[in-house]
Design a protein around this motif. Structure first.
Motif, PDB file in Angstrom:
ATOM      1  N   GLY A  81      -0.303   6.348 -13.931  1.00 44.70           N
ATOM      2  CA  GLY A  81      -1.706   5.956 -13.982  1.00 44.70           C
ATOM      3  C   GLY A  81      -2.001   4.560 -13.498  1.00 44.70           C
ATOM      4  N   VAL A  82      -0.965   3.768 -13.156  1.00 44.19           N
ATOM      5  CA  VAL A  82      -1.187   2.408 -12.676  1.00 44.19           C
ATOM      6  C   VAL A  82      -1.232   2.421 -11.151  1.00 44.19           C
ATOM      7  CG1 VAL A  82      -0.328   0.036 -12.686  1.00 44.19           C
ATOM      8  CG2 VAL A  82       0.042   1.507 -14.684  1.00 44.19           C
ATOM      9  N   PRO A  83      -2.285   1.901 -10.519  1.00 42.18           N
ATOM     10  CA  PRO A  83      -2.400   1.973  -9.057  1.00 42.18           C
ATOM     11  C   PRO A  83      -1.637   0.853  -8.361  1.00 42.18           C
ATOM     12  CG  PRO A  83      -4.331   0.904  -9.951  1.00 42.18           C
ATOM     13  CD  PRO A  83      -3.484   1.298 -11.137  1.00 42.18           C
ATOM     14  N   TRP A  84      -1.540   0.953  -7.055  1.00 41.44           N
ATOM     15  CA  TRP A  84      -0.918  -0.085  -6.227  1.00 41.44           C
ATOM     16  C   TRP A  84      -1.992  -1.111  -5.845  1.00 41.44           C
ATOM     17  CZ3 TRP A  84      -0.178  -0.264  -0.403  1.00 41.44           C
ATOM     18  CH2 TRP A  84       0.741  -1.262  -0.049  1.00 41.44           C
ATOM     19  N   ALA A  85      -2.443  -1.857  -6.840  1.00 42.16           N
ATOM     20  CA  ALA A  85      -3.546  -2.795  -6.613  1.00 42.16           C
ATOM     21  C   ALA A  85      -3.132  -3.944  -5.709  1.00 42.16           C
ATOM     22  CB  ALA A  85      -4.064  -3.326  -7.948  1.00 42.16           C
TER      23      ALA A  85
END
Length: 454
Positions: free
Chosen positions: A107-111
């Protein structure tokens, strides 16, 4: 007086003095009824001008911490009306420090991959847009058009802009659907294991949740109980196991929805992120009359925008808009404007191409390291996480604890069950850290997940 002033600080002396007296009163060093020195006497004691002490007293008097009595002096009040304030930079010495863990969770994006120049430009242009005087309950027109174009280009869904609603993300959209379309006691089918925030949103609306089994081909339509009003699923990339719903099951699910009169809620949380084949067709393309399609910017861009989208049949759209009228809820206009600018200048398309290439290479690196150590991997070649199956929930807990001991925050499958867990495993996200960091911890990760680990 418990006061220390730092003349080298950029904080004005009057503010430092007010902070110190406020904290002394809240901590009990000064009690209600205590008499304070006059501004002149306190200034002489601290070696500052009287203007400093007068300004501090005026601020505390306005906040209600002190009161002046004519002919008597200035006193600390007994019941300050403001919350306890903490001095700037103060540290809570009673709180134990929390070890910093590297989060390898889904759930963590490649920000960090966002083009910062494009990001700043989008915000600047969005800021030049005149402020709204009336809330756009369905979403800003330009945003809805941009989403329709995005869905056509990247997901093959030909949706008219007027059928698109802006949302505050998937969970918020589920909450709106539940409130607008369900009555207390209605039965809702949800994938098991599945997205527990959706489960909680349905339950808070008073619905009864029926877990529906999934396997390597996604949700099993034959396991949907009779009498459901709605079924929530993630057909393109089942969350969290990572499988895809087969074509036969898609047809079976749609036919059953039409025959029994229930809605299918399609959570397409990362449908753009597929590396082996082209993105899979949406259920909404197959059956727009019974499918509500949900998407979000938080997985492909960043949660900073706080927006997503919904494409639904007209009756559902009308019910959601009526709910918004009654409650005043709506998606962030600022996030919508920034998305419009990213899409308008091609930055969104370029980012998605970089994102797919980056995550594909990361997944390949991770899968290779795991398979070389004879560690099995579940899930399609897609998305930003994979799953390592385990024999039991006990083993799952042991691996999670081993990860924490080695500085890694991993995710277990047990928390993704609404009922009793029937499958154990570890879900590993690989988008939230840098590629170098991921490469550096591969050995540790393999050691934690190795099948011979005691």
């Amino acid at each position: 007086m418990p006061v220390t002033l730092d003349r080298s600080s950029s904080v004005p002396l009057s503010v430092q003095l007010a902070d110190a007296l406020r904290e002394a009163a809240s901590a009990g060093h000064l009690r209600g009824g205590d008499r304070l020195p006059s501004t002149r006497a306190l200034a002489a004691s601290l070696g500052v001008s009287r203007a400093v002490t007068s300004a501090a007293y005026e601020q505390l008097h306005a906040e209600g911490w002190i009161v002046g009595r004519h002919g008597s002096g200035t006193y600390v009040t007994t019941s300050p009306p403001t919350p306890v304030a903490r001095r700037r930079g103060a540290v809570d010495v009673d709180r134990k420090p929390t070890p910093t863990l590297l989060a390898l969770t889904p759930g963590v994006p490649w920000a960090e991959g966002l083009d910062r120049a494009a990001w700043r430009r989008a915000w600047r242009v969005a800021a030049d847009t005149p402020p709204l005087s009336v809330a756009e309950r369905a979403g800003i027109v330009e945003y809805r058009a941009a989403i329709a174009e995005h869905l056509l280009r990247h997901r093959g869904l030909d949706a008219a802009p007027e059928s698109v609603l802006a949302t505050a993300g998937t969970t918020a959209a589920v909450a709106e659907l539940a409130a607008a379309m369900l009555r207390p006691g209605d039965l809702v089918g949800v994938e098991e294991p599945g997205y527990q925030r959706a489960v909680e949103a349905f339950r808070r609306a008073g619905a009864r949740v029926a877990p529906v089994a999934v396997d390597s081909e996604g949700l099993r339509p034959d396991a949907i109980p009779d009498g459901v009003r709605m079924v929530f699923c993630s057909p393109a990339h089942q969350y969290p196991l990572g499988g895809r719903m087969s074509a036969a099951r898609r047809v079976e699910l749609v036919e059953r929805a039409r025959a029994q009169g229930f809605l299918v809620v399609e959570d397409d949380y990362d449908g753009e992120l597929r590396y082996d084949v082209a993105p899979l067709p949406l259920l909404a393309s197959l059956a727009p009359d019974v499918v509500v399609h949900l998407g979000t910017t938080s997985k492909i861009l960043t949660p900073t925008l706080g927006v997503g989208w919904m494409v639904a049949p007209p009756a559902v759209t009308s019910a959601v808009l009526a709910y918004r009228d009654d409650t005043g809820t709506r998606a962030s206009p600022a996030g919508q404007l920034v998305f419009v600018e990213l899409a308008r200048h091609g930055d969104l398309g370029r980012h998605l191409r970089r994102l797919r290439r980056e995550l594909s290479e990361r997944r390949s690196m991770l899968v290779t390291a795991l398979q070389e150590a004879d560690i099995p991997v579940l899930g399609d070649d897609a998305g930003a996480h994979l799953v390592i199956p385990l024999a039991s929930t006990r083993e799952e807990r042991e691996r999670l604890e081993a990860g924490r001991e080695r500085g890694l925050l991993l995710d277990g499958l047990a928390r993704h069950f609404a009922g009793t867990p029937t499958t154990a495993g570890i879900a590993v996200g690989y988008a939230g850290c840098s590629r170098e960091t991921l490469r550096n911890i591969l050995g540790v990760l393999v050691d934690i997940l190795h099948p011979t680990r005691r």
